[in-house]
Design a protein around this motif. Structure first.
Motif, PDB file in Angstrom:
ATOM      1  N   GLU A  53     -25.422  14.374  54.716  1.00 35.31           N
ATOM      2  CA  GLU A  53     -26.264  13.599  54.007  1.00 35.31           C
ATOM      3  C   GLU A  53     -26.018  12.089  54.271  1.00 35.31           C
ATOM      4  N   TRP A  54     -24.738  11.893  54.686  1.00 32.11           N
ATOM      5  CA  TRP A  54     -24.202  10.595  54.842  1.00 32.11           C
ATOM      6  C   TRP A  54     -24.660  10.221  56.201  1.00 32.11           C
ATOM      7  N   GLU A  55     -25.242  11.095  57.019  1.00 34.79           N
ATOM      8  CA  GLU A  55     -25.727  10.839  58.451  1.00 34.79           C
ATOM      9  C   GLU A  55     -27.252  10.536  58.521  1.00 34.79           C
ATOM     10  N   GLU A  56     -27.727  10.704  57.382  1.00 38.59           N
ATOM     11  CA  GLU A  56     -29.152  10.290  57.407  1.00 38.59           C
ATOM     12  C   GLU A  56     -29.100   8.835  57.447  1.00 38.59           C
ATOM     13  N   PRO A  57     -30.566   8.351  58.322  1.00 36.01           N
ATOM     14  CA  PRO A  57     -30.736   7.163  58.457  1.00 36.01           C
ATOM     15  C   PRO A  57     -30.405   5.992  57.261  1.00 36.01           C
ATOM     16  N   ASP A  58     -31.046   6.221  56.214  1.00 32.98           N
ATOM     17  CA  ASP A  58     -30.728   5.492  55.109  1.00 32.98           C
ATOM     18  C   ASP A  58     -29.281   5.216  54.499  1.00 32.98           C
ATOM     19  N   LYS A  59     -28.791   6.553  54.456  1.00 31.10           N
ATOM     20  CA  LYS A  59     -27.217   6.419  54.236  1.00 31.10           C
ATOM     21  C   LYS A  59     -26.294   5.689  55.223  1.00 31.10           C
ATOM     22  N   LEU A  60     -26.464   5.764  56.526  1.00 31.94           N
ATOM     23  CA  LEU A  60     -25.865   5.303  57.484  1.00 31.94           C
ATOM     24  C   LEU A  60     -26.078   3.592  57.479  1.00 31.94           C
ATOM     25  N   LEU A  61     -27.295   3.140  57.156  1.00 33.94           N
ATOM     26  CA  LEU A  61     -27.628   1.937  56.899  1.00 33.94           C
ATOM     27  C   LEU A  61     -26.504   1.240  55.779  1.00 33.94           C
ATOM     28  N   LEU A  62     -26.545   1.957  54.519  1.00 30.12           N
ATOM     29  CA  LEU A  62     -25.462   1.608  53.615  1.00 30.12           C
ATOM     30  C   LEU A  62     -24.254   1.480  54.073  1.00 30.12           C
ATOM     31  N   LEU A  63     -23.726   2.527  54.768  1.00 30.27           N
ATOM     32  CA  LEU A  63     -22.364   2.324  55.220  1.00 30.27           C
ATOM     33  C   LEU A  63     -22.287   1.107  56.407  1.00 30.27           C
ATOM     34  N   GLU A  64     -23.245   0.843  57.079  1.00 24.74           N
ATOM     35  CA  GLU A  64     -23.207  -0.413  58.042  1.00 24.74           C
ATOM     36  C   GLU A  64     -23.216  -1.600  57.144  1.00 24.74           C
ATOM     37  N   TRP A  93     -22.048  -1.959  53.951  1.00 25.16           N
ATOM     38  CA  TRP A  93     -20.649  -2.180  53.263  1.00 25.16           C
ATOM     39  C   TRP A  93     -19.694  -2.718  54.452  1.00 25.16           C
ATOM     40  N   ALA A  94     -19.660  -2.029  55.561  1.00 27.89           N
ATOM     41  CA  ALA A  94     -18.542  -2.375  56.688  1.00 27.89           C
ATOM     42  C   ALA A  94     -18.640  -3.830  56.893  1.00 27.89           C
ATOM     43  N   ARG A  95     -20.053  -4.302  57.212  1.00 28.58           N
ATOM     44  CA  ARG A  95     -20.346  -5.811  57.350  1.00 28.58           C
ATOM     45  C   ARG A  95     -20.101  -6.529  56.310  1.00 28.58           C
ATOM     46  N   ASN A  96     -20.012  -6.155  55.097  1.00 27.58           N
ATOM     47  CA  ASN A  96     -19.526  -7.118  53.957  1.00 27.58           C
ATOM     48  C   ASN A  96     -17.989  -7.251  53.926  1.00 27.58           C
ATOM     49  N   GLY A  97     -17.309  -6.515  54.784  1.00 25.44           N
ATOM     50  CA  GLY A  97     -16.026  -6.557  54.752  1.00 25.44           C
ATOM     51  C   GLY A  97     -15.222  -5.540  53.733  1.00 25.44           C
ATOM     52  N   THR A 129     -13.182  -2.296  52.529  1.00 23.03           N
ATOM     53  CA  THR A 129     -12.161  -1.384  53.330  1.00 23.03           C
ATOM     54  C   THR A 129     -12.650  -0.025  53.216  1.00 23.03           C
ATOM     55  N   ASP A 130     -11.942   0.664  53.909  1.00 21.52           N
ATOM     56  CA  ASP A 130     -12.364   2.270  53.737  1.00 21.52           C
ATOM     57  C   ASP A 130     -12.232   2.871  52.370  1.00 21.52           C
ATOM     58  N   GLU A 131     -11.115   2.476  51.806  1.00 29.05           N
ATOM     59  CA  GLU A 131     -11.147   2.864  50.564  1.00 29.05           C
ATOM     60  C   GLU A 131     -12.082   2.460  49.463  1.00 29.05           C
ATOM     61  N   GLN A 132     -12.430   1.353  49.752  1.00 36.99           N
ATOM     62  CA  GLN A 132     -13.952   0.708  48.947  1.00 36.99           C
ATOM     63  C   GLN A 132     -14.993   1.367  49.269  1.00 36.99           C
ATOM     64  N   ILE A 133     -15.363   1.683  50.690  1.00 41.75           N
ATOM     65  CA  ILE A 133     -16.425   2.443  51.181  1.00 41.75           C
ATOM     66  C   ILE A 133     -16.442   3.794  50.660  1.00 41.75           C
ATOM     67  N   ALA A 134     -15.224   4.431  50.701  1.00 38.24           N
ATOM     68  CA  ALA A 134     -15.178   5.930  50.136  1.00 38.24           C
ATOM     69  C   ALA A 134     -15.464   5.871  48.541  1.00 38.24           C
ATOM     70  N   VAL A 154     -18.468  -0.357  64.523  1.00 34.89           N
ATOM     71  CA  VAL A 154     -19.035  -1.422  65.044  1.00 34.89           C
ATOM     72  C   VAL A 154     -19.291  -2.381  63.990  1.00 34.89           C
ATOM     73  N   ASN A 155     -19.697  -2.086  62.891  1.00 35.72           N
ATOM     74  CA  ASN A 155     -20.166  -3.038  61.751  1.00 35.72           C
ATOM     75  C   ASN A 155     -18.741  -3.856  61.218  1.00 35.72           C
ATOM     76  N   LYS A 156     -17.621  -3.150  61.081  1.00 32.03           N
ATOM     77  CA  LYS A 156     -16.512  -3.629  60.888  1.00 32.03           C
ATOM     78  C   LYS A 156     -16.207  -4.749  61.951  1.00 32.03           C
ATOM     79  N   GLU A 157     -16.396  -4.521  63.209  1.00 33.15           N
ATOM     80  CA  GLU A 157     -16.073  -5.291  64.278  1.00 33.15           C
ATOM     81  C   GLU A 157     -16.854  -6.579  64.191  1.00 33.15           C
ATOM     82  N   LEU A 158     -17.896  -6.516  64.186  1.00 30.39           N
ATOM     83  CA  LEU A 158     -19.184  -7.502  63.850  1.00 30.39           C
ATOM     84  C   LEU A 158     -18.718  -8.287  62.902  1.00 30.39           C
ATOM     85  N   ALA A 159     -18.478  -8.026  61.768  1.00 31.31           N
ATOM     86  CA  ALA A 159     -18.023  -9.042  60.644  1.00 31.31           C
ATOM     87  C   ALA A 159     -16.648  -9.543  60.982  1.00 31.31           C
TER      88      ALA A 159
END
Length: 157
Positions: A8-19, A21-25, A27-32, A58-63
Motif C-alpha cells: 500500500e505504501w509503495e503506491e505512487p500517491d503514498k510514496l509522495l506522502l512519505l517524500e 513528510w521527509a522533506r518537511n523534516g 523523524t521516522d517516529e513521526q512518519i510512522a 533522498v528527501n531527508k538528505e535534500l531537506a
C-alpha cells in the motif's frame, strides 16, 4: 480500520506522502505515526522496500542540504533582489481637459542586504569545528606531573 501494508505504501500517491513528510523534516517516529504503524514496523519496511527506503532517505538528505545552505548563507550574509508592485496612475489631457485616467501595475526591484548573523556563525563553527569552538574545552591533566609539583612544594619547606 484496515492494517497498512508495505505494498500500500509503495503506491505512487503514498510514496509522495512519505517524500513530503521527509522533506518537511519529520523523524521516522513521526512518519510512522502518520502512517498508523509502529516505528519498528517502518524500520522493517525500509529494509524490505527499496522504494520506501529511497523515498525517505533522498528527501531527508535534500531537506538537510537546503537547511545547511540556508544556514551558511545566513552566517555569511547575502544580498537579495526583492520585487514590489505598486499602482501608477496616468492622467491624459487634451486641450486642457481631462480625457482619460489609466491605472496600471508597476513592478519595482530593489536590492536588500542581509548582514552576517553571529548566532548562525557560532552554530556553524561549534558543529563544524567542535575541537576549536565548543564551549567546554577538554583539559588533559597529567597526574604524575601534578604529584611531582606538590612533592617539590613540600620539599622546599
Amino acid at each position: 480500520m484496515a492494517k497498512s501494508t508495505v505494498a500500500e505504501w509503495e503506491e505512487p500517491d503514498k510514496l509522495l506522502l512519505l517524500e513530503a513528510w521527509a522533506r518537511n523534516g519529520l523523524t521516522d517516529e513521526q512518519i510512522a505515526g502518520n502512517m498508523g504503524i509502529n516505528v519498528r514496523t517502518l524500520y522493517n519496511w525500509k529494509r524490505k522496500s527499496i522504494r520506501i527506503f529511497q523515498s525517505l532517505k533522498v528527501n531527508k538528505e535534500l531537506a538537510d542540504i537546503e537547511v545547511e545552505n540556508a544556514l551558511r548563507k545566513k552566517a555569511l550574509g547575502f544580498r537579495e533582489t526583492e520585487q514590489t508592485v505598486s499602482m501608477r496612475k496616468t492622467v491624459e489631457y487634451e486641450n486642457g481637459k481631462r480625457v482619460r485616467e489609466v491605472t496600471e501595475p508597476v513592478v519595482m526591484e530593489s536590492e536588500r542586504y542581509y548582514p552576517p548573523d553571529t548566532t548562525a556563525q557560532i552554530f556553524w563553527l561549534k558543529n563544524r569545528k567542535p575541537e576549536q569552538w565548543r564551549d567546554k574545552q577538554e583539559q588533559k591533566v597529567d597526574v604524575t606531573e601534578a604529584v611531582k609539583i606538590i612533592d617539590s612544594i613540600g620539599d622546599s619547606d
